[in-house]
Design a protein around this motif. Structure first.
Motif, PDB file in Angstrom:
ATOM      1  N   LEU A  52       0.924  -1.223   0.111  1.00 21.76           N
ATOM      2  CA  LEU A  52      -0.064   0.006   0.200  1.00 21.76           C
ATOM      3  C   LEU A  52       0.918   1.202  -0.139  1.00 21.76           C
ATOM      4  O   LEU A  52       0.799   2.128  -0.866  1.00 21.76           O
ATOM      5  N   PRO A  53       1.758   1.242   0.852  1.00 19.68           N
ATOM      6  CA  PRO A  53       2.730   2.673   0.959  1.00 19.68           C
ATOM      7  C   PRO A  53       3.573   2.749  -0.295  1.00 19.68           C
ATOM      8  O   PRO A  53       3.901   3.561  -1.031  1.00 19.68           O
ATOM      9  N   PHE A  54       4.196   1.538  -0.661  1.00 24.60           N
ATOM     10  CA  PHE A  54       4.797   1.550  -1.918  1.00 24.60           C
ATOM     11  C   PHE A  54       4.068   2.037  -3.206  1.00 24.60           C
ATOM     12  O   PHE A  54       4.527   2.918  -3.774  1.00 24.60           O
ATOM     13  N   PHE A  55       2.906   1.495  -3.542  1.00 20.67           N
ATOM     14  CA  PHE A  55       2.227   1.768  -4.635  1.00 20.67           C
ATOM     15  C   PHE A  55       1.615   2.922  -4.741  1.00 20.67           C
ATOM     16  O   PHE A  55       1.452   3.801  -5.587  1.00 20.67           O
ATOM     17  N   SER A  56       1.191   3.368  -3.481  1.00 20.81           N
ATOM     18  CA  SER A  56       0.661   4.816  -3.342  1.00 20.81           C
ATOM     19  C   SER A  56       1.467   5.683  -3.645  1.00 20.81           C
ATOM     20  O   SER A  56       1.287   6.870  -4.285  1.00 20.81           O
ATOM     21  N   ILE A  57       2.761   5.672  -3.045  1.00 20.35           N
ATOM     22  CA  ILE A  57       3.757   6.659  -3.481  1.00 20.35           C
ATOM     23  C   ILE A  57       4.110   6.680  -4.863  1.00 20.35           C
ATOM     24  O   ILE A  57       4.046   8.000  -5.491  1.00 20.35           O
ATOM     25  N   VAL A  58       4.343   5.738  -5.338  1.00 21.83           N
ATOM     26  CA  VAL A  58       4.761   5.631  -6.898  1.00 21.83           C
ATOM     27  C   VAL A  58       3.434   6.182  -7.666  1.00 21.83           C
ATOM     28  O   VAL A  58       3.521   7.082  -8.594  1.00 21.83           O
ATOM     29  N   LEU A 108      -2.143   2.534  -9.808  1.00 18.98           N
ATOM     30  CA  LEU A 108      -1.254   1.861  -9.164  1.00 18.98           C
ATOM     31  C   LEU A 108      -1.867   1.973  -7.552  1.00 18.98           C
ATOM     32  O   LEU A 108      -1.424   1.093  -6.827  1.00 18.98           O
ATOM     33  N   ILE A 109      -2.604   3.160  -7.093  1.00 18.11           N
ATOM     34  CA  ILE A 109      -2.950   3.159  -5.863  1.00 18.11           C
ATOM     35  C   ILE A 109      -4.148   2.067  -5.629  1.00 18.11           C
ATOM     36  O   ILE A 109      -4.134   1.271  -4.541  1.00 18.11           O
ATOM     37  N   VAL A 110      -4.913   1.984  -6.551  1.00 17.75           N
ATOM     38  CA  VAL A 110      -6.107   0.769  -6.592  1.00 17.75           C
ATOM     39  C   VAL A 110      -5.217  -0.694  -6.182  1.00 17.75           C
ATOM     40  O   VAL A 110      -5.555  -1.401  -5.393  1.00 17.75           O
ATOM     41  N   ALA A 111      -4.220  -0.887  -7.188  1.00 17.05           N
ATOM     42  CA  ALA A 111      -3.415  -2.217  -6.977  1.00 17.05           C
ATOM     43  C   ALA A 111      -2.562  -2.145  -5.833  1.00 17.05           C
ATOM     44  O   ALA A 111      -2.816  -3.385  -5.085  1.00 17.05           O
ATOM     45  N   GLY A 112      -2.295  -1.088  -5.279  1.00 15.72           N
ATOM     46  CA  GLY A 112      -1.685  -1.174  -3.824  1.00 15.72           C
ATOM     47  C   GLY A 112      -2.721  -1.520  -2.749  1.00 15.72           C
ATOM     48  O   GLY A 112      -2.410  -2.319  -1.937  1.00 15.72           O
ATOM     49  N   ILE A 113      -3.976  -0.945  -2.838  1.00 17.67           N
ATOM     50  CA  ILE A 113      -5.066  -1.632  -2.145  1.00 17.67           C
ATOM     51  C   ILE A 113      -5.373  -2.991  -1.896  1.00 17.67           C
ATOM     52  O   ILE A 113      -5.545  -3.595  -0.919  1.00 17.67           O
ATOM     53  N   ILE A 114      -5.379  -3.460  -3.179  1.00 21.33           N
ATOM     54  CA  ILE A 114      -5.708  -4.799  -3.393  1.00 21.33           C
ATOM     55  C   ILE A 114      -4.710  -5.926  -2.671  1.00 21.33           C
ATOM     56  O   ILE A 114      -4.717  -6.867  -2.096  1.00 21.33           O
ATOM     57  N   LEU A 115      -3.244  -5.384  -3.303  1.00 22.52           N
ATOM     58  CA  LEU A 115      -2.206  -6.300  -2.886  1.00 22.52           C
ATOM     59  C   LEU A 115      -1.898  -6.064  -1.234  1.00 22.52           C
ATOM     60  O   LEU A 115      -1.416  -7.106  -0.563  1.00 22.52           O
TER      61      LEU A 115
END
Length: 320
Positions: A237-243, A287-294
């Motif tokens: 979540l933090p990784f994909f949210s930042i990217v 990317l943010i949605v992917a971070g939430i799912i992951l």
């Protein structure tokens, strides 16, 4: 059954694990030191394609010597964890940089219920003994970044001197192949919230004639790549949210410039820029949605790890 369990509790089996590659200068002393510190332990020396007399000397000192053809410390540790059964494991290097006399206290902590005991070099003599400044800088960088991300306070992330419980060894997946395995081990433990204990130890640099197998640049890149990969897997979540946030902000910046032109002229003067800005914003949101799912999947993985570990411990108790 009860008598057998009591006997195993009072007489735990201990395995000393020594991964080695060309350590003929030091391995004899290391085996003798651990034999003196832990007289009842089985000492295993895993020879990782050495071209010197490491295996011969270790055998002469009474160690159990095995071969691991897959090059790399991670591969050796994977083989050790798969093949050796013991109540407590003590892992060190064959270069005589770790004090064997700290091993009994580390074993005692595992028997108290800790899953992993970390031999903390950095709180004692590491920065005075280690003559490689880039290694010191790398240790500080890795420690700071991991502790910040996992809200932890582990003082020595990359130490090779550790003690483990049987349950931890048999449920920990060793994925790394080289020296980055210690970093992976620490991140895995922080993510799964296993019981950790740090014990300061007196680190000493390699004796004269003993050559380090570490490559400052190459191994440093591998360690940082491992951290990058593990952060992506364990903290999605933090990784994909930042990217995603960075990509989205770039897209918004382009969009604002197009909107300013439109405000002044009433015309969309740069259609390609408009299209790119919208695509960047969409990619950032994806990317943010992917971070939430992951992140949901990562939490599910943590739960499954705890279930598997508890089931393993339950079966182990009943087998005894």
């Amino acid at each position: 059954m009860m008598g057998r369990m009591q006997e195993e509790t009072h007489n735990p089996t201990i395995a000393v694990l020594l991964p080695c590659y060309n350590e003929e200068i030091t391995i004899g002393k290391v085996v003798r030191d651990f034999r003196a510190a832990l007289p009842s332990a089985d000492i295993y020396v895993y020879d990782n394609n050495s071209t010197d007399r490491t295996a011969e000397i270790a055998t002469a000192e009474g160690a159990i010597v095995r071969k691991e053809p897959r090059q790399g410390k991670g591969n050796v540790i994977r083989a050790m964890f798969e093949e050796i059964d013991a109540d407590v494991y003590v892992m060190a290097d064959g270069d005589d940089t770790y004090p064997a006399d700290a091993a009994p206290a580390m074993v005692a902590k595992v028997l108290e219920g800790y899953d992993m005991v970390i031999g903390d070099r950095l709180s004692s003599t590491y920065f005075q003994e280690n003559k490689r400044p880039f290694h010191n800088f790398g240790n500080r960088l890795v420690r700071g970044s991991i502790n910040h991300l996992f809200n932890a306070n582990v003082r020595d992330i990359m130490t090779g001197y550790r003690a483990f419980s049987f349950t931890y060894v048999k449920t920990y997946p060793v994925l790394s192949r080289g020296f980055e395995v210690e970093t992976e081990m620490t991140i895995h433990s922080l993510d799964k919230n296993v019981r950790l204990y740090e014990m300061p130890i007196q680190y000493r640099d390699r004796p004269a004639g003993s050559v380090s197998k570490l490559n400052t640049v190459g191994d440093g890149i591998r360690v940082m790549s491992t951290i990058f990969r593990l952060i992506r897997e364990y903290k999605p979540l933090p990784f994909f949210s930042i990217v995603g946030g960075i990509v989205g902000l770039v897209g918004i910046g382009f969009l604002i410039s197009v909107m300013i032109d439109f405000w002044n002229t009433g015309l969309v003067l740069r259609f390609p820029t408009l299209i790119v800005s919208v695509l960047l914003i969409m990619v950032g949101l994806l990317l943010i949605v992917a971070g939430i799912i992951l992140d949901v999947l990562a939490k599910k993985d943590r739960k499954q790890y705890l279930v598997d570990k508890n089931e393993f411990a339950f079966l182990l108790r009943h087998e005894r």
